[in-house]
Structure formats: structure tokens, C-alpha cells
Design a protein around this motif. Structure first.
Motif, PDB file in Angstrom:
ATOM      1  N   THR A   1       0.820  -1.210   0.000  1.00 27.59           N
ATOM      2  CA  THR A   1       0.000   0.000   0.000  1.00 27.59           C
ATOM      3  C   THR A   1       0.855   1.262   0.000  1.00 27.59           C
ATOM      4  N   LEU A   2       2.125   1.127  -0.267  1.00 28.70           N
ATOM      5  CA  LEU A   2       3.022   2.274  -0.327  1.00 28.70           C
ATOM      6  C   LEU A   2       2.859   2.962  -1.676  1.00 28.70           C
ATOM      7  N   ASN A   3       3.237   4.197  -1.741  1.00 21.15           N
ATOM      8  CA  ASN A   3       3.229   4.920  -3.013  1.00 21.15           C
ATOM      9  C   ASN A   3       4.613   4.928  -3.636  1.00 21.15           C
ATOM     10  N   ARG A   4       5.376   3.894  -3.357  1.00 18.56           N
ATOM     11  CA  ARG A   4       6.739   3.774  -3.864  1.00 18.56           C
ATOM     12  C   ARG A   4       7.104   2.298  -3.889  1.00 18.56           C
ATOM     13  N   PRO A   5       8.081   1.939  -4.703  1.00 21.88           N
ATOM     14  CA  PRO A   5       8.521   0.537  -4.686  1.00 21.88           C
ATOM     15  C   PRO A   5       9.328   0.234  -3.423  1.00 21.88           C
ATOM     16  N   ILE A   6       9.246  -0.994  -2.987  1.00 20.30           N
ATOM     17  CA  ILE A   6      10.068  -1.473  -1.872  1.00 20.30           C
ATOM     18  C   ILE A   6      11.473  -1.702  -2.413  1.00 20.30           C
ATOM     19  N   ARG A   7      12.481  -1.244  -1.656  1.00 22.22           N
ATOM     20  CA  ARG A   7      13.883  -1.398  -2.064  1.00 22.22           C
ATOM     21  C   ARG A   7      14.553  -2.457  -1.190  1.00 22.22           C
ATOM     22  N   VAL A   8      15.146  -3.449  -1.837  1.00 21.31           N
ATOM     23  CA  VAL A   8      15.775  -4.558  -1.134  1.00 21.31           C
ATOM     24  C   VAL A   8      17.205  -4.744  -1.619  1.00 21.31           C
ATOM     25  N   LEU A   9      18.123  -4.885  -0.670  1.00 22.63           N
ATOM     26  CA  LEU A   9      19.516  -5.202  -0.969  1.00 22.63           C
ATOM     27  C   LEU A   9      19.698  -6.703  -0.760  1.00 22.63           C
ATOM     28  N   VAL A  10      20.170  -7.402  -1.767  1.00 23.03           N
ATOM     29  CA  VAL A  10      20.452  -8.838  -1.666  1.00 23.03           C
ATOM     30  C   VAL A  10      21.961  -9.005  -1.709  1.00 23.03           C
TER      31      VAL A  10
ATOM     32  N   ILE B   1       8.215 -15.350   0.647  1.00 25.86           N
ATOM     33  CA  ILE B   1       9.264 -14.371   0.891  1.00 25.86           C
ATOM     34  C   ILE B   1       8.793 -12.974   0.484  1.00 25.86           C
ATOM     35  N   VAL B   2       8.188 -12.877  -0.692  1.00 24.23           N
ATOM     36  CA  VAL B   2       7.671 -11.590  -1.181  1.00 24.23           C
ATOM     37  C   VAL B   2       6.639 -11.032  -0.207  1.00 24.23           C
ATOM     38  N   THR B   3       5.693 -11.864   0.205  1.00 23.01           N
ATOM     39  CA  THR B   3       4.632 -11.422   1.120  1.00 23.01           C
ATOM     40  C   THR B   3       5.213 -10.968   2.448  1.00 23.01           C
ATOM     41  N   TYR B   4       6.170 -11.723   2.973  1.00 18.98           N
ATOM     42  CA  TYR B   4       6.793 -11.357   4.249  1.00 18.98           C
ATOM     43  C   TYR B   4       7.446  -9.975   4.158  1.00 18.98           C
ATOM     44  N   ILE B   5       8.234  -9.750   3.114  1.00 13.79           N
ATOM     45  CA  ILE B   5       8.915  -8.455   2.971  1.00 13.79           C
ATOM     46  C   ILE B   5       7.896  -7.341   2.785  1.00 13.79           C
ATOM     47  N   GLU B   6       6.904  -7.546   1.929  1.00 13.73           N
ATOM     48  CA  GLU B   6       5.885  -6.514   1.702  1.00 13.73           C
ATOM     49  C   GLU B   6       5.158  -6.154   3.003  1.00 13.73           C
ATOM     50  N   GLU B   7       4.728  -7.166   3.742  1.00 13.25           N
ATOM     51  CA  GLU B   7       3.996  -6.903   4.993  1.00 13.25           C
ATOM     52  C   GLU B   7       4.882  -6.207   6.009  1.00 13.25           C
ATOM     53  N   TRP B   8       6.148  -6.631   6.128  1.00 14.99           N
ATOM     54  CA  TRP B   8       7.052  -5.998   7.096  1.00 14.99           C
ATOM     55  C   TRP B   8       7.246  -4.529   6.748  1.00 14.99           C
ATOM     56  N   VAL B   9       7.497  -4.244   5.490  1.00 17.76           N
ATOM     57  CA  VAL B   9       7.761  -2.855   5.074  1.00 17.76           C
ATOM     58  C   VAL B   9       6.519  -1.996   5.268  1.00 17.76           C
ATOM     59  N   VAL B  10       5.366  -2.492   4.879  1.00 20.37           N
ATOM     60  CA  VAL B  10       4.122  -1.717   5.053  1.00 20.37           C
ATOM     61  C   VAL B  10       3.892  -1.420   6.535  1.00 20.37           C
TER      62      VAL B  10
END
Length: 139
Positions: A4-13, A125-134
Motif C-alpha cells: 500500500t506504499l506509493n513507492r517501490p520497496i527497495r531490497v539489498l540482496v 518471501i515476497v509477502t513477508y517483505i511486503e507486509e514488514w515494510v508496510v
């Protein structure tokens, strides 16, 4: 993107240390990118300091460490310590690889997020990161 962010989530791998197995990290990076995230892949043989500095420079929401070398009980605590030292306390530190359950629990107690074993469905993994960031970096 399902956030629900108005920006992309940024992830460093990143791959830390001498662990030369990067196929999993590349699969994760591609999957996160396909899910609409901006992904910075640092490549092999990074130090914990290099990872945290890159996370600061790139203003990421999450750091994902891929580790298969067995050095997880050294690598993750060192990254946590450097993140605290540099006041990077609002960034998710997560990862995956061969990490025994007992070690996984100990790492989570010091502030590491979910750690995913090989074979984890990408959607988890995608859902976990999205939920944590939101829930933790909703700006």
C-alpha cells in the motif's frame, strides 16, 4: 505490487564472506524484482560492513542475506551490530540458506527477521517483505 506504499520497496540482496554459491541469491533477486521491488544485488564476497554501507547508500527497506557457508552465527550478529552502530534500526534484516532451527531462533532473538530455508515458495518471501515494510516503513 501488493503493498500500500506509493513507492517501490527497495531490497539489498547480498552474499557475505567466502560463500561462492550465488544461484539462490540471484533467483531471489529476480523474484523480488518480478514482484515489483527495486533490487540491488551486491554480488559475492561482501563483508558485513560493505553490506550495511550499501544499504545506507541505497536507502533500502530490507537487507536479504543468502548464506550457505555455515557462517550464519558470525555473519548475522556482525551485521546486526553494524546496523545498530550506524543507527539503521528501521531496516529489515532477513535472509535464507542452510540455517538450523536452533540457530534461526537465536538469530531472531537478536533482531534478525524471518530466515527462509531452501525450497521456500517465493510468494512467502515476497509477502513477508511486503507486509514488514508496510507495517514498519510506511512512508
Amino acid at each position: 505490487m501488493n503493498n500500500t506504499l506509493n513507492r517501490p520497496i527497495r531490497v539489498l540482496v547480498a552474499k557475505v564472506g567466502l560463500d561462492g554459491h550465488d544461484r539462490g541469491a540471484k533467483v531471489i533477486a529476480t523474484s523480488l524484482r518480478d514482484a515489483g521491488m527495486e533490487v540491488i544485488y551486491t554480488g559475492l564476497r561482501q563483508t558485513p560492513e560493505m553490506v550495511v554501507n550499501a544499504a545506507l547508500q541505497e536507502d533500502v527497506d530490507a537487507i536479504g542475506i543468502s548464506i550457505l557457508s555455515g557462517a550464519h552465527m558470525t555473519v548475522f550478529p556482525k551485521i546486526v551490530a553494524i546496523m545498530k552502530e550506524k543507527q539503521l534500526t528501521d531496516v529489515l534484516l532477513t535472509g535464507g540458506g542452510i540455517i538450523p532451527d536452533g540457530d534461526r531462533k537465536k538469530l531472531q532473538e537478536i533482531g534478525v527477521g524471518e530466515l527462509f530455508p531452501p525450497g521456500t515458495p517465493m510468494v512467502s518471501i515476497v509477502t513477508y517483505i511486503e507486509e514488514w515494510v508496510v507495517n514498519n516503513r510506511n512512508f
